[in-house]
Design a protein around this motif. Structure first.
Motif, PDB file in Angstrom:
ATOM      1  N   VAL A  78      -2.233   1.860 -15.341  1.00 38.78           N
ATOM      2  CA  VAL A  78      -0.793   1.683 -15.564  1.00 38.78           C
ATOM      3  C   VAL A  78      -0.070   3.015 -15.364  1.00 38.78           C
ATOM      4  CG1 VAL A  78       0.946   1.242 -17.359  1.00 38.78           C
ATOM      5  CG2 VAL A  78      -0.969  -0.344 -17.052  1.00 38.78           C
ATOM      6  N   GLN A  79      -0.614   4.078 -15.919  1.00 38.54           N
ATOM      7  CA  GLN A  79       0.028   5.391 -15.786  1.00 38.54           C
ATOM      8  C   GLN A  79       0.069   5.848 -14.330  1.00 38.54           C
ATOM      9  OE1 GLN A  79      -2.416   7.698 -18.409  1.00 38.54           O
ATOM     10  NE2 GLN A  79      -1.246   7.133 -20.241  1.00 38.54           N
ATOM     11  N   MET A  80      -1.048   5.696 -13.629  1.00 38.95           N
ATOM     12  CA  MET A  80      -1.116   6.134 -12.233  1.00 38.95           C
ATOM     13  C   MET A  80      -0.213   5.276 -11.338  1.00 38.95           C
ATOM     14  SD  MET A  80      -5.164   7.036 -11.940  1.00 38.95           S
ATOM     15  CE  MET A  80      -5.082   7.504 -10.232  1.00 38.95           C
ATOM     16  N   THR A  81      -0.202   3.978 -11.595  1.00 45.55           N
ATOM     17  CA  THR A  81       0.637   3.093 -10.794  1.00 45.55           C
ATOM     18  C   THR A  81       2.111   3.379 -11.026  1.00 45.55           C
ATOM     19  OG1 THR A  81      -1.091   1.400 -10.835  1.00 45.55           O
ATOM     20  CG2 THR A  81       1.117   0.679 -10.241  1.00 45.55           C
ATOM     21  N   THR A  82       2.477   3.700 -12.257  1.00 47.47           N
ATOM     22  CA  THR A  82       3.863   4.059 -12.564  1.00 47.47           C
ATOM     23  C   THR A  82       4.272   5.304 -11.771  1.00 47.47           C
ATOM     24  OG1 THR A  82       3.654   3.092 -14.766  1.00 47.47           O
ATOM     25  CG2 THR A  82       5.457   4.646 -14.435  1.00 47.47           C
ATOM     26  N   GLN A  83       3.373   6.285 -11.690  1.00 46.44           N
ATOM     27  CA  GLN A  83       3.651   7.488 -10.906  1.00 46.44           C
ATOM     28  C   GLN A  83       3.768   7.154  -9.422  1.00 46.44           C
ATOM     29  OE1 GLN A  83       0.400  10.071 -11.922  1.00 46.44           O
ATOM     30  NE2 GLN A  83       1.240  10.594 -13.926  1.00 46.44           N
ATOM     31  N   ASP A  84       2.883   6.289  -8.939  1.00 48.91           N
ATOM     32  CA  ASP A  84       2.926   5.878  -7.533  1.00 48.91           C
ATOM     33  C   ASP A  84       4.252   5.188  -7.209  1.00 48.91           C
ATOM     34  OD1 ASP A  84       0.351   6.850  -7.227  1.00 48.91           O
ATOM     35  OD2 ASP A  84      -0.592   4.866  -7.362  1.00 48.91           O
ATOM     36  N   ILE A  85       4.686   4.322  -8.104  1.00 53.39           N
ATOM     37  CA  ILE A  85       5.947   3.601  -7.890  1.00 53.39           C
ATOM     38  C   ILE A  85       7.120   4.582  -7.847  1.00 53.39           C
ATOM     39  CG2 ILE A  85       7.593   2.015  -8.985  1.00 53.39           C
ATOM     40  CD1 ILE A  85       5.151   0.308  -9.803  1.00 53.39           C
ATOM     41  N   ALA A  86       7.097   5.561  -8.734  1.00 50.80           N
ATOM     42  CA  ALA A  86       8.176   6.561  -8.731  1.00 50.80           C
ATOM     43  C   ALA A  86       8.197   7.335  -7.417  1.00 50.80           C
ATOM     44  CB  ALA A  86       8.011   7.513  -9.910  1.00 50.80           C
ATOM     45  N   ALA A  87       7.023   7.687  -6.905  1.00 54.02           N
ATOM     46  CA  ALA A  87       6.952   8.417  -5.634  1.00 54.02           C
ATOM     47  C   ALA A  87       7.441   7.544  -4.478  1.00 54.02           C
ATOM     48  CB  ALA A  87       5.527   8.893  -5.379  1.00 54.02           C
ATOM     49  N   LEU A  88       7.055   6.277  -4.496  1.00 53.87           N
ATOM     50  CA  LEU A  88       7.499   5.366  -3.443  1.00 53.87           C
ATOM     51  C   LEU A  88       9.007   5.131  -3.516  1.00 53.87           C
ATOM     52  CD1 LEU A  88       4.557   2.819  -3.502  1.00 53.87           C
ATOM     53  CD2 LEU A  88       5.210   4.256  -1.559  1.00 53.87           C
ATOM     54  N   GLN A  89       9.552   5.040  -4.725  1.00 57.04           N
ATOM     55  CA  GLN A  89      10.996   4.853  -4.872  1.00 57.04           C
ATOM     56  C   GLN A  89      11.755   6.056  -4.316  1.00 57.04           C
ATOM     57  OE1 GLN A  89      11.114   4.044  -9.105  1.00 57.04           O
ATOM     58  NE2 GLN A  89      11.766   1.939  -8.719  1.00 57.04           N
ATOM     59  N   ALA A  90      11.216   7.253  -4.550  1.00 57.62           N
ATOM     60  CA  ALA A  90      11.861   8.458  -4.016  1.00 57.62           C
ATOM     61  C   ALA A  90      11.841   8.437  -2.488  1.00 57.62           C
ATOM     62  CB  ALA A  90      11.166   9.702  -4.546  1.00 57.62           C
ATOM     63  N   LEU A  91      10.739   7.986  -1.918  1.00 54.01           N
ATOM     64  CA  LEU A  91      10.635   7.886  -0.469  1.00 54.01           C
ATOM     65  C   LEU A  91      11.552   6.789   0.071  1.00 54.01           C
ATOM     66  CD1 LEU A  91       9.137   9.061   1.961  1.00 54.01           C
ATOM     67  CD2 LEU A  91       7.338   7.384   1.560  1.00 54.01           C
ATOM     68  N   TYR A  92      11.656   5.703  -0.669  1.00 52.10           N
ATOM     69  CA  TYR A  92      12.484   4.568  -0.259  1.00 52.10           C
ATOM     70  C   TYR A  92      13.967   4.935  -0.219  1.00 52.10           C
ATOM     71  CZ  TYR A  92      13.864  -0.350   0.135  1.00 52.10           C
ATOM     72  OH  TYR A  92      14.386  -1.538   0.562  1.00 52.10           O
ATOM     73  N   GLU A  93      14.344   5.994  -0.922  1.00 51.44           N
ATOM     74  CA  GLU A  93      15.741   6.456  -0.895  1.00 51.44           C
ATOM     75  C   GLU A  93      16.164   6.856   0.511  1.00 51.44           C
ATOM     76  OE1 GLU A  93      18.134   6.573  -3.328  1.00 51.44           O
ATOM     77  OE2 GLU A  93      16.701   5.400  -4.493  1.00 51.44           O
ATOM     78  N   LYS A  94      15.202   7.145   1.376  1.00 56.89           N
ATOM     79  CA  LYS A  94      15.510   7.543   2.749  1.00 56.89           C
ATOM     80  C   LYS A  94      15.666   6.345   3.681  1.00 56.89           C
ATOM     81  CE  LYS A  94      13.034  11.907   2.372  1.00 56.89           C
ATOM     82  NZ  LYS A  94      11.970  12.738   2.925  1.00 56.89           N
ATOM     83  N   ALA A  95      15.573   5.143   3.133  1.00 56.06           N
ATOM     84  CA  ALA A  95      15.696   3.940   3.956  1.00 56.06           C
ATOM     85  C   ALA A  95      17.120   3.796   4.469  1.00 56.06           C
ATOM     86  CB  ALA A  95      15.307   2.711   3.143  1.00 56.06           C
TER      87      ALA A  95
END
Length: 82
Positions: free
Chosen positions: A49-66
């Motif tokens: 859960v902790q690692m996936t939460t971090q992964d989601i945050a990183a993906l959301q930051a990347l998704y900001e460039k969409a």
């Protein structure tokens, strides 16, 4: 190397699909924590859960460039049982 300020549309769609998948994984791991009794397995699920939460945050930051955006929910699932 130049870093683009905007993702290509197919990259944004791919990231969105991965975000959906990771969100489902997070929900499943959070839910399963309340169903297991083995402490080692519960600890593994918590780490997931902790690692996936971090992964989601990183993906959301990347998704900001969409070039286009769909809202990503801010809420996170919590275990149903403690």
């Amino acid at each position: 190397m130049n870093h683009p300020t905007c993702l290509a549309p197919h990259e944004a769609v791919d990231i969105h699909e991965v975000l959906n998948f990771k969100t489902l994984c997070l929900a499943k791991s959070a839910f399963m924590q309340g169903l297991v009794f083995d402490q080692e397995l519960k600890a593994l699920l918590q780490k997931d859960v902790q690692m996936t939460t971090q992964d989601i945050a990183a993906l959301q930051a990347l998704y900001e460039k969409a070039p286009f955006r769909s809202p990503v929910p801010e809420s996170r699932p919590v275990p149903t049982l403690q």
